[in-house]
Design an enzyme around this catalytic site. Structure first.
Site, PDB file in Angstrom:
ATOM      1  N   LYS A  52       0.205  20.185  29.763  1.00 44.98           N
ATOM      2  CA  LYS A  52       0.629  21.505  30.246  1.00 44.98           C
ATOM      3  C   LYS A  52       1.366  21.365  31.585  1.00 44.98           C
ATOM      4  O   LYS A  52       2.403  21.978  31.801  1.00 44.98           O
ATOM      5  CB  LYS A  52      -0.581  22.436  30.377  1.00 44.98           C
ATOM      6  CG  LYS A  52      -1.103  22.895  29.019  1.00 44.98           C
ATOM      7  CD  LYS A  52      -2.473  23.571  29.096  1.00 44.98           C
ATOM      8  CE  LYS A  52      -2.997  23.837  27.687  1.00 44.98           C
ATOM      9  NZ  LYS A  52      -4.365  24.369  27.654  1.00 44.98           N
ATOM     10  N   GLN A  96      -9.277  25.922  31.387  1.00 46.30           N
ATOM     11  CA  GLN A  96      -9.337  25.032  30.224  1.00 46.30           C
ATOM     12  C   GLN A  96     -10.732  25.072  29.608  1.00 46.30           C
ATOM     13  O   GLN A  96     -11.728  24.823  30.293  1.00 46.30           O
ATOM     14  CB  GLN A  96      -8.949  23.604  30.651  1.00 46.30           C
ATOM     15  CG  GLN A  96      -8.853  22.618  29.501  1.00 46.30           C
ATOM     16  CD  GLN A  96      -7.727  22.952  28.520  1.00 46.30           C
ATOM     17  OE1 GLN A  96      -6.622  23.338  28.902  1.00 46.30           O
ATOM     18  NE2 GLN A  96      -8.000  22.830  27.231  1.00 46.30           N
ATOM     19  N   ASP A 119      -3.423  33.125  28.845  1.00 43.12           N
ATOM     20  CA  ASP A 119      -4.070  32.631  27.622  1.00 43.12           C
ATOM     21  C   ASP A 119      -4.484  33.792  26.713  1.00 43.12           C
ATOM     22  O   ASP A 119      -4.850  33.573  25.553  1.00 43.12           O
ATOM     23  CB  ASP A 119      -5.327  31.820  27.982  1.00 43.12           C
ATOM     24  CG  ASP A 119      -5.137  30.327  27.717  1.00 43.12           C
ATOM     25  OD1 ASP A 119      -4.153  29.971  27.026  1.00 43.12           O
ATOM     26  OD2 ASP A 119      -5.962  29.531  28.192  1.00 43.12           O
TER      27      ASP A 119
END
Ligand code: NAD
Length: 280
Positions: A52, A96, A119
């Site tokens: 990422k 994460q 997200d």
């Protein structure tokens, strides 16, 4: 059978995002910023975060990774998220997953400012997606919708079977398909007869984490098969949830693993962060 090339499509999205970042810098002096919170030392999570960060660099984003030991307290993670919520250089915040067991992931996700929730896991954005309103949509299912569109596949009126019902993959996938007027069946570990559902479907979308779960006799001739699963075999090989060699013979379209949905997930993360930066 046509292979859906997620890698090529993701590269095109990276280029488009990169151009828009240049424009945003020139016209409004804005550099999109992404903050990643990484807790613990799970090797897969570290690998994803590295990918990422590399993608951010490639398109000209500002990005920071807050790496924390798995002994960290929930309050310390919350304090870091709050700092990022208030940081004007940050447009997107990503935690994460998975988090260590002593941390309540739902509580953590709720602390993220919904306007920076790239997200799409905050309940506010989950609600927006369910209601068919504009908000942040989880990157993996969003990437699947982009792939379908790029290959001229319209889910409207199709019978689609989603295998796997997690909050980050299966459920948002089903919502997006329903919003696109597909008839959606969601299946999971407690489904009595998985094959009965998959074999009737015009499209099967699987995100479970079981290598080779979807076999040739579970899909109908000409079906579209999208494989979200990522599994590392003992041999080191990366495979999906679909028995690709045999299922691909029956499909009209199929995604490979690697090179299918995976690269699209990162492309969508960049796109969501850019979308947030444009709203600054
Ligand atoms: P999860 O463990 O949270 O959820 C798995 C889901 O699959 C659950 O709903 C469970 O009920 C269902 N399931 C498990 N075994 C099953 C079976 N035998 N039959 C039917 N359903 C079954 O996992 P997740 O986070 O949703 O991830 C699923 C897979 O997708 C994993 O392989 C993960 O690595 C992959 N993934 C890929 C991407 C990507 O970018 N391509 C992103 C996220 C997750």
């Amino acid at each position: 059978m046509q292979l859906i090339d997620g890698k090529a499509l993701a590269n095109r999205i990276h280029e488009k995002v990169g151009k828009e970042v240049d424009e945003l810098k020139q016209v409004r002096n804005i550099v999109p910023g992404l903050a990643v919170i990484l807790v613990g030392d799970d090797p897969a999570s570290h690998a994803y975060v590295k990918m990422k960060a590399k993608a951010c660099e490639k398109v000209g984003f500002y990005s920071i990774t807050h790496s924390m030991p798995d002994t960290i307290s929930q309050d310390e993670i919350i304090a870091t998220i709050e700092m990022m919520n208030n940081n004007p250089r940050i447009d997107g915040i990503l935690v994460q997953l998975p988090l260590p067991r002593h941390i309540d992931a739902n509580r953590i996700l709720e602390v993220i400012d919904p306007r920076k929730d790239v997200d799409g896991f905050h309940p506010f954005n989950v609600g927006k997606l369910t209601a068919g309103l504009d908000g942040f949509v989880p990157c993996t299912p969003l990437g699947v919708m982009h792939m379908l569109e790029a290959y001229g596949i319209d889910p409207k009126g199709m019978d689609v079977c989603v295998v796997g019902a997690s909050n980050i993959v299966g459920k948002p996938m089903a919502s997006l398909l329903l919003n696109a007027n597909a008839t959606v069946t969601i299946t999971h570990i407690f489904t009595k007869d998985l094959k009965a559902h998959t074999s009737k479907a015009d499209m099967v979308i699987v995100g479970v984490g079981v290598p080779g779960l979807i076999k040739e006799d579970m899909v109908k001739e000409g079906a579209i098969v999208i494989d979200i699963g990522i599994n590392r075999l003992e041999s080191g090989a990366l495979v999906g949830d679909v028995d690709f060699a045999n299922v691909s013979k029956k499909c009209s379209y199929i995604t490979p693993v690697p090179g299918g949905v995976g690269p699209m997930t990162i492309a969508m993360l960049l796109d969501n962060t850019l979308k947030s930066a444009k709203k600054r």
